[in-house]
Scaffold this motif. Structure first.
Motif, PDB file in Angstrom:
ATOM      1  N   GLN A   1     -13.153 -19.860  18.629  1.00  0.00           N
ATOM      2  CA  GLN A   1     -13.242 -18.444  18.259  1.00  0.00           C
ATOM      3  C   GLN A   1     -12.061 -17.664  18.826  1.00  0.00           C
ATOM      4  N   ARG A   2     -11.676 -17.968  20.067  1.00  0.00           N
ATOM      5  CA  ARG A   2     -10.534 -17.275  20.674  1.00  0.00           C
ATOM      6  C   ARG A   2      -9.244 -17.585  19.915  1.00  0.00           C
ATOM      7  N   LEU A   3      -9.077 -18.848  19.506  1.00  0.00           N
ATOM      8  CA  LEU A   3      -7.879 -19.235  18.760  1.00  0.00           C
ATOM      9  C   LEU A   3      -7.796 -18.486  17.433  1.00  0.00           C
ATOM     10  N   VAL A   4      -8.896 -18.397  16.729  1.00  0.00           N
ATOM     11  CA  VAL A   4      -8.915 -17.675  15.453  1.00  0.00           C
ATOM     12  C   VAL A   4      -8.631 -16.194  15.680  1.00  0.00           C
ATOM     13  N   THR A   5      -9.182 -15.627  16.745  1.00  0.00           N
ATOM     14  CA  THR A   5      -8.939 -14.216  17.056  1.00  0.00           C
ATOM     15  C   THR A   5      -7.460 -13.970  17.308  1.00  0.00           C
ATOM     16  N   VAL A   6      -6.820 -14.849  18.066  1.00  0.00           N
ATOM     17  CA  VAL A   6      -5.388 -14.702  18.363  1.00  0.00           C
ATOM     18  C   VAL A   6      -4.566 -14.861  17.096  1.00  0.00           C
ATOM     19  N   MET A   7      -4.927 -15.840  16.277  1.00  0.00           N
ATOM     20  CA  MET A   7      -4.185 -16.054  15.030  1.00  0.00           C
ATOM     21  C   MET A   7      -4.323 -14.851  14.096  1.00  0.00           C
ATOM     22  N   ASN A   8      -5.489 -14.252  14.027  1.00  0.00           N
ATOM     23  CA  ASN A   8      -5.693 -13.080  13.187  1.00  0.00           C
ATOM     24  C   ASN A   8      -5.010 -11.844  13.757  1.00  0.00           C
ATOM     25  N   ALA A   9      -4.855 -11.798  15.070  1.00  0.00           N
ATOM     26  CA  ALA A   9      -4.266 -10.621  15.713  1.00  0.00           C
ATOM     27  C   ALA A   9      -2.824 -10.421  15.274  1.00  0.00           C
ATOM     28  N   VAL A  10      -2.077 -11.492  15.092  1.00  0.00           N
ATOM     29  CA  VAL A  10      -0.669 -11.365  14.691  1.00  0.00           C
ATOM     30  C   VAL A  10      -0.567 -10.670  13.340  1.00  0.00           C
ATOM     31  N   GLY A  11      -1.295 -11.143  12.365  1.00  0.00           N
ATOM     32  CA  GLY A  11      -1.276 -10.518  11.043  1.00  0.00           C
ATOM     33  C   GLY A  11      -1.785  -9.091  11.068  1.00  0.00           C
ATOM     34  N   ARG A  12      -2.836  -8.868  11.838  1.00  0.00           N
ATOM     35  CA  ARG A  12      -3.395  -7.522  11.938  1.00  0.00           C
ATOM     36  C   ARG A  12      -2.391  -6.568  12.579  1.00  0.00           C
ATOM     37  N   ASP A  13      -1.698  -7.025  13.636  1.00  0.00           N
ATOM     38  CA  ASP A  13      -0.725  -6.170  14.314  1.00  0.00           C
ATOM     39  C   ASP A  13       0.460  -5.841  13.396  1.00  0.00           C
ATOM     40  N   VAL A  14       0.909  -6.825  12.614  1.00  0.00           N
ATOM     41  CA  VAL A  14       2.004  -6.582  11.665  1.00  0.00           C
ATOM     42  C   VAL A  14       1.556  -5.562  10.619  1.00  0.00           C
ATOM     43  N   ALA A  15       0.332  -5.695  10.122  1.00  0.00           N
ATOM     44  CA  ALA A  15      -0.185  -4.755   9.124  1.00  0.00           C
ATOM     45  C   ALA A  15      -0.274  -3.347   9.694  1.00  0.00           C
ATOM     46  N   VAL A  16      -0.680  -3.224  10.943  1.00  0.00           N
ATOM     47  CA  VAL A  16      -0.776  -1.897  11.575  1.00  0.00           C
ATOM     48  C   VAL A  16       0.610  -1.278  11.705  1.00  0.00           C
ATOM     49  N   VAL A  17       1.606  -2.056  12.120  1.00  0.00           N
ATOM     50  CA  VAL A  17       2.972  -1.531  12.273  1.00  0.00           C
ATOM     51  C   VAL A  17       3.525  -1.086  10.930  1.00  0.00           C
ATOM     52  N   ILE A  18       3.316  -1.896   9.891  1.00  0.00           N
ATOM     53  CA  ILE A  18       3.797  -1.519   8.557  1.00  0.00           C
ATOM     54  C   ILE A  18       3.082  -0.265   8.073  1.00  0.00           C
ATOM     55  N   SER A  19       1.782  -0.189   8.288  1.00  0.00           N
ATOM     56  CA  SER A  19       1.007   0.989   7.866  1.00  0.00           C
ATOM     57  C   SER A  19       1.506   2.243   8.569  1.00  0.00           C
ATOM     58  N   GLN A  20       1.774   2.143   9.859  1.00  0.00           N
ATOM     59  CA  GLN A  20       2.277   3.310  10.590  1.00  0.00           C
ATOM     60  C   GLN A  20       3.680   3.694  10.119  1.00  0.00           C
ATOM     61  N   GLY A  21       4.487   2.698   9.805  1.00  0.00           N
ATOM     62  CA  GLY A  21       5.830   2.985   9.289  1.00  0.00           C
ATOM     63  C   GLY A  21       5.771   3.681   7.952  1.00  0.00           C
ATOM     64  N   VAL A  22       4.849   3.285   7.075  1.00  0.00           N
ATOM     65  CA  VAL A  22       4.705   3.928   5.775  1.00  0.00           C
ATOM     66  C   VAL A  22       4.218   5.361   5.957  1.00  0.00           C
ATOM     67  N   GLU A  23       3.259   5.560   6.847  1.00  0.00           N
ATOM     68  CA  GLU A  23       2.743   6.917   7.086  1.00  0.00           C
ATOM     69  C   GLU A  23       3.827   7.855   7.599  1.00  0.00           C
ATOM     70  N   LYS A  24       4.701   7.349   8.448  1.00  0.00           N
ATOM     71  CA  LYS A  24       5.752   8.189   9.014  1.00  0.00           C
ATOM     72  C   LYS A  24       7.028   8.136   8.168  1.00  0.00           C
ATOM     73  N   GLN A  25       6.952   7.507   7.012  1.00  0.00           N
ATOM     74  CA  GLN A  25       8.042   7.392   6.066  1.00  0.00           C
ATOM     75  C   GLN A  25       9.314   6.817   6.694  1.00  0.00           C
ATOM     76  N   LYS A  26       9.136   5.780   7.480  1.00  0.00           N
ATOM     77  CA  LYS A  26      10.269   5.105   8.121  1.00  0.00           C
ATOM     78  C   LYS A  26      10.976   4.145   7.163  1.00  0.00           C
ATOM     79  N   PHE A  27      10.296   3.792   6.058  1.00  0.00           N
ATOM     80  CA  PHE A  27      10.868   2.848   5.110  1.00  0.00           C
ATOM     81  C   PHE A  27      11.489   3.541   3.898  1.00  0.00           C
ATOM     82  N   ALA A  28      11.515   4.860   3.907  1.00  0.00           N
ATOM     83  CA  ALA A  28      12.081   5.600   2.772  1.00  0.00           C
ATOM     84  C   ALA A  28      13.607   5.521   2.840  1.00  0.00           C
ATOM     85  N   GLN A  29      14.232   5.510   1.630  1.00  0.00           N
ATOM     86  CA  GLN A  29      15.698   5.444   1.604  1.00  0.00           C
ATOM     87  C   GLN A  29      16.294   6.780   1.314  1.00  0.00           C
TER      88      GLN A  29
END
Length: 99
Positions: free
Chosen positions: A71-99
């Motif tokens: 269970q701990r291994l699965v939690t750690v493996m899921n955390a990486v994807g979840r953390d990347v999704a959170v960073v991308i979501s925050q970047g989109v909200e703050k319009q950091k990816f706009a050109q």
């Protein structure tokens, strides 16, 4: 008067049942000793046996201990994807990816 209690199953369950019955009827009964797996045990050892967890409880604890690292291994493996999704979501909200 002497009585004998016998089981082919879990000796801990029998010791618990006897201890419970004796605690409710202290004046009528007293454990003198016992035999567990062909070895004689004293009344104190029977009382100690009654305090052990049952076979089912031990199996449940063992399965939990086996399952916990997976269970701990699965939690750690899921955390990486979840953390990347959170960073991308925050970047989109703050319009950091706009050109």
């Amino acid at each position: 008067m002497t009585s004998i209690a016998y089981t082919e199953g879990d000796p801990v369950a029998l010791a618990k049942a006897i201890s419970k019955y004796i605690s409710e009827n202290e004046e009528a009964f007293k454990v003198k000793g016992g035999v567990v797996d062909g070895k004689t045990v004293t009344a104190k050892e029977v009382a100690a046996l009654a305090t052990l967890p049952s076979r089912e409880e031990i199996f449940a604890k063992l399965l939990f201990m086996i399952n916990a690292p997976a269970q701990r291994l699965v939690t750690v493996m899921n955390a990486v994807g979840r953390d990347v999704a959170v960073v991308i979501s925050q970047g989109v909200e703050k319009q950091k990816f706009a050109q």
